[in-house]
Enzyme design. Structure first.
Site, PDB file in Angstrom:
ATOM      1  CB  CYS A   1     -33.420  78.762 -37.153  1.00 11.45           C
ATOM      2  SG  CYS A   1     -34.968  79.445 -36.535  1.00 11.45           S
TER       3      CYS A   1
ATOM      4  CB  CYS B   1     -37.553  81.536 -38.878  1.00  7.31           C
ATOM      5  SG  CYS B   1     -38.057  80.598 -37.487  1.00  7.31           S
TER       6      CYS B   1
ATOM      7  CB  CYS C   1     -46.130  83.419 -41.370  1.00  7.52           C
ATOM      8  SG  CYS C   1     -44.763  82.429 -40.754  1.00  7.52           S
TER       9      CYS C   1
ATOM     10  CD  GLU D   1     -40.277  86.776 -36.032  1.00  5.93           C
ATOM     11  OE1 GLU D   1     -39.525  87.703 -35.719  1.00  5.93           O
ATOM     12  OE2 GLU D   1     -40.042  85.945 -36.894  1.00  5.93           O
TER      13      GLU D   1
ATOM     14  CB  CYS E   1     -32.431  74.775 -36.710  1.00  3.22           C
ATOM     15  SG  CYS E   1     -33.698  73.510 -36.538  1.00  3.22           S
TER      16      CYS E   1
ATOM     17  CB  CYS F   1     -37.551  77.388 -31.289  1.00  2.00           C
ATOM     18  SG  CYS F   1     -37.733  75.683 -31.863  1.00  2.00           S
TER      19      CYS F   1
END
Ligand code: SAH
Ligand code: SF4
Length: 350
Positions: free
Chosen positions: A118, A335, A104, A91, A115, A111
């Site tokens: 997230c 995110c 962005c 995205e 985290c 990822c």
């Protein structure tokens, strides 16, 4: 097939030379790619048809296909779900501020940092993006803005992924974004955001660029940060802040610290005081952002009164602080959230 946006100007010249074509053809093609931002080889009208056909047969003009788009209710945030040519989804977001137009961009699909709060971290790692795939996201928005007489002015690497864990592609992309013959965005208008990969920050600092650095801090004690941002176990706060000090000294720019306020977790006076002590004497700025809730995390955004109290305490301690309203919250522009909403089933093995 190779994505033509993965080629440097020299590599494009070499490819054309291999076809027996002069270097000015490569320059013309480069202009079509980066200045005119054409969507097809056929649109390259001053390039002989034979070359256009060979380009189309042997290279891809971009790897991104728009799968869906959503616009926030205020019309200022546009979020796109894009499909890479192997089916992986990423995205990218365009934010329209008064004067700025900020893209962005994602640097990885998924990822590995994980985290807790997230949405991208919750889906796990899929793959690195190539430099061309990163640059192309900017081309995508720039093309759209230019068609309405506007222009892309800023880029933040704050989409999916940890840029420092895809270092080489990210650096190549930053140079291409910055290149006046590329997209031509000033270094000071580009921001790289990292969760705190210390060797990456040091290497990035040594590049001698004026690119801005944002660090996603979220906690000021190792005990809490180990839980929220797991790579803190590898690179604890003392090492992270030392690397930030090195950046400020070498580059001469302040560091921005991102802090997603989680009610009752990292919005306490103890955390504010620990943050004040940690950042003392460092040229920096703290961005407070109320947490964007995600399915995989129980935390809630801090109550407004707690946000105000936390910000006031930092101000008292002499730390420059801004409270940001989440942009595009009604379209899940946090995110990884659009991607997550699109279907978790194909996150790992598309
Ligand atoms: N991996 C990099 C860049 C991408 S994340 C990094 O972590 O810095 C971009 C920013 O969004 C980071 O500051 C991240 O901490 C923040 N973020 C992620 N999920 C969030 C959420 N649910 N609410 C608020 N901010 C979030
Ligand atoms: Fe990765 Fe950044 Fe999300 Fe952490 S906040 S999981 S580093 S994208």
């Amino acid at each position: 097939m190779r994505n033509i946006y993965d080629l440097s100007a020299d590599e494009l010249v070499d490819m054309l030379a291999g076809w027996g074509e002069p270097s000015y053809r490569a320059r013309q093609i480069w202009e079509w790619l980066y200045r005119h931002k054409v969507a097809s080889f056929d649109a390259m009208t001053n390039i002989p048809r034979g070359i256009r056909e060979r380009l189309a047969a042997e290279t891809l003009l971009g790897n991104l296909e728009e799968v869906s788009r959503s616009v926030s209710s205020d019309g200022e945030t546009l979020k796109k779900l894009l499909k890479l040519n192997d089916g992986v989804l990423i995205e990218s977001v365009l934010m329209r501020y008064e004067r700025r137009r900020t893209a962005c961009l994602s640097t990885q699909a998924g990822c590995a940092v994980g985290c807790a709060f997230c949405a991208t971290g919750q889906m796990g790692f899929v793959r690195n993006l190539t430099s061309g795939e990163i640059v192309e996201q900017a081309i995508h928005f720039a093309r759209e803005l230019e068609s309405e007489g506007g222009r892309l002015s800023n880029v933040v690497l704050m989409g999916m992924g940890e840029p420092m864990l895809n270092y080489d592609a990210v650096l190549t992309a930053i140079r291409r974004l910055n290149d006046p013959h590329g997209i031509g965005i000033g270094q000071r208008h580009i921001t790289l955001s990292t969760a705190g990969v210390v060797p990456g920050i040091r290497r990035f600092t040594a590049e001698g660029l004026q690119v801005r650095l944002a660090v996603s801090l979220h906690a000021a004690t190792d005990e809490l940060r180990d839980r929220l941002v797991p790579l803190n176990r590898k690179w604890p706060l003392a090492d992270l802040i030392a690397a930030c000090r090195y950046y400020v000294e070498r580059v001469g720019r302040r560091v921005t610290f991102e802090w997603a306020l989680i009610n009752g977790v990292n919005d306490t006076s103890e955390q504010a005081d620990a943050l004040g002590a940690l950042l003392g004497g460092l040229t920096c700025h703290v961005n407070l952002i109320p947490l964007n809730p995600t399915d995989g995390f129980e935390g809630r955004p801090s109550d407004p009164a707690r946000v105000r109290a936390f910000a006031a305490r930092l101000e008292q301690l002499g730390i420059p602080v801004t409270v940001r309203l989440r942009r595009g919250i009604d379209i899940s522009a946090g995110c990884g959230q659009l991607r997550a909403a699109h279907g978790k089933s194909n996150s790992k093995h598309v």
